[in-house]
Design an enzyme around this catalytic site. Structure first.
Site, short mmCIF file in Angstrom:
data_model
loop_
_atom_site.label_atom_id
_atom_site.label_comp_id
_atom_site.label_asym_id
_atom_site.label_seq_id
_atom_site.Cartn_x
_atom_site.Cartn_y
_atom_site.Cartn_z
N ASN A 230 -9.98 -17.13 -5.30
CA ASN A 230 -9.40 -16.32 -6.37
C ASN A 230 -8.06 -16.95 -6.77
OD1 ASN A 230 -8.33 -14.34 -8.00
ND2 ASN A 230 -8.18 -12.78 -6.40
N TRP A 231 -8.06 -17.65 -7.88
CA TRP A 231 -6.85 -18.39 -8.28
C TRP A 231 -5.76 -17.46 -8.83
CZ3 TRP A 231 -8.56 -23.49 -11.25
CH2 TRP A 231 -9.32 -24.28 -10.37
N GLY B 160 -7.28 -16.17 -1.56
CA GLY B 160 -6.28 -16.28 -2.61
C GLY B 160 -5.48 -17.56 -2.45
N GLY B 161 -4.32 -17.45 -1.81
CA GLY B 161 -3.38 -18.58 -1.67
C GLY B 161 -4.03 -19.87 -1.21
N GLU C 284 -5.19 -5.65 -6.76
CA GLU C 284 -4.11 -5.86 -7.75
C GLU C 284 -4.49 -5.22 -9.09
OE1 GLU C 284 -3.89 -10.11 -7.26
OE2 GLU C 284 -3.08 -9.81 -5.25
N GLY D 54 -1.84 -11.78 0.65
CA GLY D 54 -0.66 -12.55 0.27
C GLY D 54 0.53 -12.35 1.20
P1 PGA Z 1 -4.65 -14.11 -0.12
O1 PGA Z 1 -5.37 -13.28 -1.29
O2 PGA Z 1 -5.73 -14.97 0.50
O3 PGA Z 1 -3.59 -14.90 -0.78
O4 PGA Z 1 -4.13 -13.11 0.85
C1 PGA Z 1 -6.66 -12.79 -1.13
C2 PGA Z 1 -7.07 -12.04 -2.38
O5 PGA Z 1 -6.22 -11.39 -2.99
O6 PGA Z 1 -8.25 -12.07 -2.78
#
Ligand code: PGA
Length: 253
Positions: A9-10, A237-238, A100, A176
């Site tokens: 997930n960018w 994510g990251g 989010e 995150g």
């Molecule tokens: P993260 O994000 O790996 O940066 O914790 C995961 C996500 O929000 O899908």
């Protein structure tokens, strides 16, 4: 047999040039080094979808995904993107109800159910996100809370359609933050959700639904998480913004 999936997930990152270069790196490293059956889903911002679609070779395990879609089919909704439009540029997976979006864009359970329905109508696989906040976990009601998110947005689906869904459990306190759920915490939730699906549908159907873990998943912790009986991959994510890390996670099954 349920699928093993690692979806990146960018979020709101990467301009077109950077996105093309990240996707090319992922495609090239995966071609040379990824030899398991994992499906890799790349979810860039909407505006890069068409360009990335042209990069992804046929006959690979790499799929194109989007981070969202609108909950109406078409019409006067300025600035929105429909499931049918996504399908027309080659999207095969769409993230629905990321925390989010629930928090910053006030997405409701009903809207998410509508998105899932519209995606299934055009043949896109929804990656349905669920997960609790820290205060809910600390209150001890996290299992029931997350199960209710699934009930509210998915339990109107038919027996055929529920089997087309991928679920991503993402504890909000782990997204995150660098603070991953322990493998025991994640496995407990995944098993609970699978049982919840089994009670509504059947054990056999529940066994066929992939449930991904998300929240600070990285090359160091992916192996332990993916080794859990009910964890079928990750929503990343990251770490999905670095090609090497993303592929290392995909090699962790
Ligand atoms: P993260 O994000 O790996 O940066 O914790 C995961 C996500 O929000 O899908």
């Amino acid at each position: 047999m349920r699928k093993k999936i690692v979806a990146g997930n960018w979020k709101l990152n990467k301009n077109l040039e950077e996105g093309l270069s990240l996707a090319s790196e992922i495609i090239n490293i995966a071609k040379d080094e990824l030899h398991n059956q994992a499906i890799l889903v790349i979810n860039p911002p909407f505006i890069h979808l068409s360009s990335l679609q042209k990069l992804i070779p046929q006959n690979t395990n790499i799929r194109l995904g989007s981070q969202n879609c609108y909950h109406q089919k078409s019409g006067a909704f300025t600035g929105e993107i429909s499931a049918e439009m996504l399908k027309s540029v080659g999207v095969q997976y769409t993230i629905v109800g990321h925390s989010e979006r629930r928090e910053y864009f006030n997405e409701t359970a009903e809207q998410l159910a509508q998105k899932v329905k519209l995606l299934l109508e055009v043949g896109i696989t929804p990656i349905f996100c669920c997960g609790e906040s820290l205060s809910i976990r600390e209150s001890g009601s996290h299992l029931a809370f997350v199960a209710q998110q699934i009930t509210d947005s998915l339990f109107d689906l038919s027996v055929e359609d529920i089997q087309k869904i991928v679920i991503a459990y993402e504890p909000i306190w782990a997204i995150g933050t660098g603070k991953t759920a322990s493998s025991a915490q994640a496995q407990e939730m995944h098993a609970y959700l699978r049982n919840h699906l089994a009670q509504k549908y059947s054990q056999e159907i529940a066994q066929n639904i992939s449930i991904l873990y998300g929240g600070s998943c990285n090359p160091q912790n992916a192996k332990e998480l993916f080794a859990c009986a009910d964890i079928d991959g990750g929503l990343i994510g990251g770490a999905s913004l670095k090609s090497r890390d993303f592929i290392t996670i995909a090699q962790s099954f």
